[in-house]
Every structure is written in C-alpha cells, then in structure tokens.
Scaffold this motif. Sequence first.
Motif, PDB file in Angstrom:
ATOM      1  N   SER A 149      17.147  17.441  43.456  1.00 14.92           N
ATOM      2  CA  SER A 149      16.467  18.395  42.593  1.00 14.92           C
ATOM      3  C   SER A 149      17.459  19.448  42.116  1.00 14.92           C
ATOM      4  N   CYS A 150      17.219  19.937  40.932  1.00 15.90           N
ATOM      5  CA  CYS A 150      18.028  21.006  40.358  1.00 15.90           C
ATOM      6  C   CYS A 150      17.051  22.050  39.833  1.00 15.90           C
ATOM      7  N   ALA A 151      16.944  23.156  40.531  1.00 18.12           N
ATOM      8  CA  ALA A 151      16.010  24.213  40.151  1.00 18.12           C
ATOM      9  C   ALA A 151      16.728  25.248  39.303  1.00 18.12           C
ATOM     10  N   ALA A 152      16.114  25.575  38.175  1.00 20.18           N
ATOM     11  CA  ALA A 152      16.717  26.533  37.252  1.00 20.18           C
ATOM     12  C   ALA A 152      15.920  27.822  37.241  1.00 20.18           C
ATOM     13  N   SER A 153      16.623  28.906  37.109  1.00 23.40           N
ATOM     14  CA  SER A 153      15.956  30.205  37.015  1.00 23.40           C
ATOM     15  C   SER A 153      16.703  31.077  36.023  1.00 23.40           C
ATOM     16  N   PHE A 172      13.732  27.410  30.282  1.00 16.92           N
ATOM     17  CA  PHE A 172      14.588  26.262  30.542  1.00 16.92           C
ATOM     18  C   PHE A 172      14.364  25.124  29.560  1.00 16.92           C
ATOM     19  N   SER A 173      13.285  25.162  28.818  1.00 13.77           N
ATOM     20  CA  SER A 173      12.921  24.020  27.979  1.00 13.77           C
ATOM     21  C   SER A 173      13.893  23.786  26.831  1.00 13.77           C
ATOM     22  N   THR A 174      14.719  24.777  26.506  1.00  6.99           N
ATOM     23  CA  THR A 174      15.682  24.601  25.416  1.00  6.99           C
ATOM     24  C   THR A 174      17.044  24.150  25.923  1.00  6.99           C
ATOM     25  N   TYR A 175      17.137  23.862  27.203  1.00  3.47           N
ATOM     26  CA  TYR A 175      18.410  23.507  27.810  1.00  3.47           C
ATOM     27  C   TYR A 175      18.497  22.007  28.095  1.00  3.47           C
ATOM     28  N   ALA A 176      19.595  21.399  27.698  1.00  2.00           N
ATOM     29  CA  ALA A 176      19.908  20.031  28.105  1.00  2.00           C
ATOM     30  C   ALA A 176      20.550  20.085  29.494  1.00  2.00           C
ATOM     31  N   VAL A 177      20.403  19.019  30.251  1.00  3.50           N
ATOM     32  CA  VAL A 177      20.905  19.004  31.627  1.00  3.50           C
ATOM     33  C   VAL A 177      21.667  17.713  31.898  1.00  3.50           C
ATOM     34  N   GLY A 178      22.699  17.846  32.696  1.00  7.51           N
ATOM     35  CA  GLY A 178      23.435  16.677  33.136  1.00  7.51           C
ATOM     36  C   GLY A 178      23.649  16.701  34.632  1.00  7.51           C
ATOM     37  N   TRP A 179      23.766  15.533  35.200  1.00  8.02           N
ATOM     38  CA  TRP A 179      24.186  15.362  36.597  1.00  8.02           C
ATOM     39  C   TRP A 179      25.586  14.751  36.600  1.00  8.02           C
ATOM     40  N   PHE A 180      26.443  15.309  37.431  1.00  7.94           N
ATOM     41  CA  PHE A 180      27.799  14.821  37.607  1.00  7.94           C
ATOM     42  C   PHE A 180      28.059  14.667  39.096  1.00  7.94           C
ATOM     43  N   ARG A 181      29.134  13.961  39.428  1.00  9.81           N
ATOM     44  CA  ARG A 181      29.496  13.855  40.839  1.00  9.81           C
ATOM     45  C   ARG A 181      31.005  13.846  40.984  1.00  9.81           C
ATOM     46  N   GLN A 182      31.430  14.249  42.168  1.00 10.87           N
ATOM     47  CA  GLN A 182      32.855  14.289  42.450  1.00 10.87           C
ATOM     48  C   GLN A 182      33.101  13.823  43.873  1.00 10.87           C
ATOM     49  N   ALA A 183      33.828  12.725  43.977  1.00 12.65           N
ATOM     50  CA  ALA A 183      34.221  12.192  45.273  1.00 12.65           C
ATOM     51  C   ALA A 183      35.572  12.781  45.663  1.00 12.65           C
ATOM     52  N   THR A 203      17.430   7.471  38.051  1.00 13.36           N
ATOM     53  CA  THR A 203      16.551   7.943  36.982  1.00 13.36           C
ATOM     54  C   THR A 203      16.575   9.464  36.935  1.00 13.36           C
ATOM     55  N   ILE A 204      16.855   9.998  35.758  1.00 16.17           N
ATOM     56  CA  ILE A 204      16.822  11.448  35.566  1.00 16.17           C
ATOM     57  C   ILE A 204      15.511  11.817  34.893  1.00 16.17           C
ATOM     58  N   SER A 205      14.921  12.913  35.331  1.00 17.73           N
ATOM     59  CA  SER A 205      13.680  13.385  34.727  1.00 17.73           C
ATOM     60  C   SER A 205      13.627  14.907  34.825  1.00 17.73           C
ATOM     61  N   ARG A 206      12.688  15.478  34.096  1.00 19.98           N
ATOM     62  CA  ARG A 206      12.572  16.939  34.145  1.00 19.98           C
ATOM     63  C   ARG A 206      11.124  17.368  34.086  1.00 19.98           C
ATOM     64  N   ASN A 221      10.601  24.160  35.755  1.00 15.59           N
ATOM     65  CA  ASN A 221      12.034  24.456  35.602  1.00 15.59           C
ATOM     66  C   ASN A 221      12.893  23.659  36.572  1.00 15.59           C
ATOM     67  N   THR A 222      12.594  22.386  36.691  1.00 17.94           N
ATOM     68  CA  THR A 222      13.304  21.548  37.660  1.00 17.94           C
ATOM     69  C   THR A 222      13.699  20.216  37.024  1.00 17.94           C
ATOM     70  N   ILE A 223      14.907  19.791  37.356  1.00 17.67           N
ATOM     71  CA  ILE A 223      15.415  18.485  36.956  1.00 17.67           C
ATOM     72  C   ILE A 223      15.544  17.643  38.206  1.00 17.67           C
ATOM     73  N   TYR A 224      15.238  16.348  38.090  1.00 17.18           N
ATOM     74  CA  TYR A 224      15.326  15.452  39.229  1.00 17.18           C
ATOM     75  C   TYR A 224      16.304  14.320  38.943  1.00 17.18           C
ATOM     76  N   LEU A 225      16.901  13.825  40.001  1.00 17.53           N
ATOM     77  CA  LEU A 225      17.702  12.609  39.917  1.00 17.53           C
ATOM     78  C   LEU A 225      17.239  11.705  41.051  1.00 17.53           C
ATOM     79  N   GLN A 226      16.470  10.686  40.702  1.00 16.95           N
ATOM     80  CA  GLN A 226      16.014   9.709  41.673  1.00 16.95           C
ATOM     81  C   GLN A 226      17.090   8.652  41.805  1.00 16.95           C
ATOM     82  N   MET A 227      17.576   8.467  43.013  1.00 20.66           N
ATOM     83  CA  MET A 227      18.672   7.524  43.262  1.00 20.66           C
ATOM     84  C   MET A 227      18.178   6.429  44.193  1.00 20.66           C
TER      85      MET A 227
END
Length: 126
Positions: free
Chosen positions: A21-25, A29-40, A69-72, A77-83
């Motif tokens: 989950s990614c909680a925004a405050s 938030f509805s005008t914001y695009a969101v991305g998920w990234f990762r770093q090993a 799956t990414i969803s919002r 004000n939350t974005i999800y990443l189901q893995m």
Amino acid sequence: QVQLVESGGGLVQAGGSLRLSCAASGRTFSTYAVGWFRQAPGKEREFVAAISRGGSRTKYAESVKGRFTISRDNAENTIYLQMNSLKREDTAVYYCATKEGLVGVTYSYTTSYDTWGQGTQVTVSS
C-alpha cells in the motif's frame, strides 16, 4: 506537497503473494499519477508499475506483467500493488512515487517523479 508512506512489505515464500500500500497525504491525490519502483542491492532502481491519475491506464514492466496489479482508491488516497506468484528475483525495496499527471498518461521513468516514499522491503525466499 504530497507525502507518501508505503506499507505491506515482508518475508514471503516463492509463489506467495503480498499487497503493498502507498498512502498519500497532503493534497488532493486524484490529480496525481503514481508509479511503483524497486531497488535490489547493488542494482539501479527499476520501474515496476504505473497508474494514471484517474486510474484508467496502467503499465507494467515485462518482468511483472501478469503477476502484479496496480490499483488506486482515490477516495482513500491509497495506491495498491498486488503481487502474486512472487519469485526470488522480486526481492527488493519497493518505492511508490507520484507527480501531478495528465489524464490517461502513465510515467515509467524515475526522473518523471518528484515525490517518493521511504520504501518497504520485500524478501522472497525459496
């Protein structure tokens, strides 16, 4: 300015699932695009998934397509990443990022984003 807080990381066996989950405050938030990234460890930060400001468009890295799956939920004000079907190579620190976006547009470059969360660790064991 939007602030982001990720949660939901942890240790899971290969083949298992996690939901990040990614909680925004801070602002609407509805005008914001969101991305998920990762770093090993020892690697550069890489794109995982993105969603447009209204949620109409999504984009995935080839390595996670069909498994993540990414969803919002703009009301929350939350974005999800189901893995699902997690693999050892999915082990990394996962970050969400955001920027004010255009309708129907996703962004897959780290340099496109101006606000980042602190990250959450995902570890997949064999």
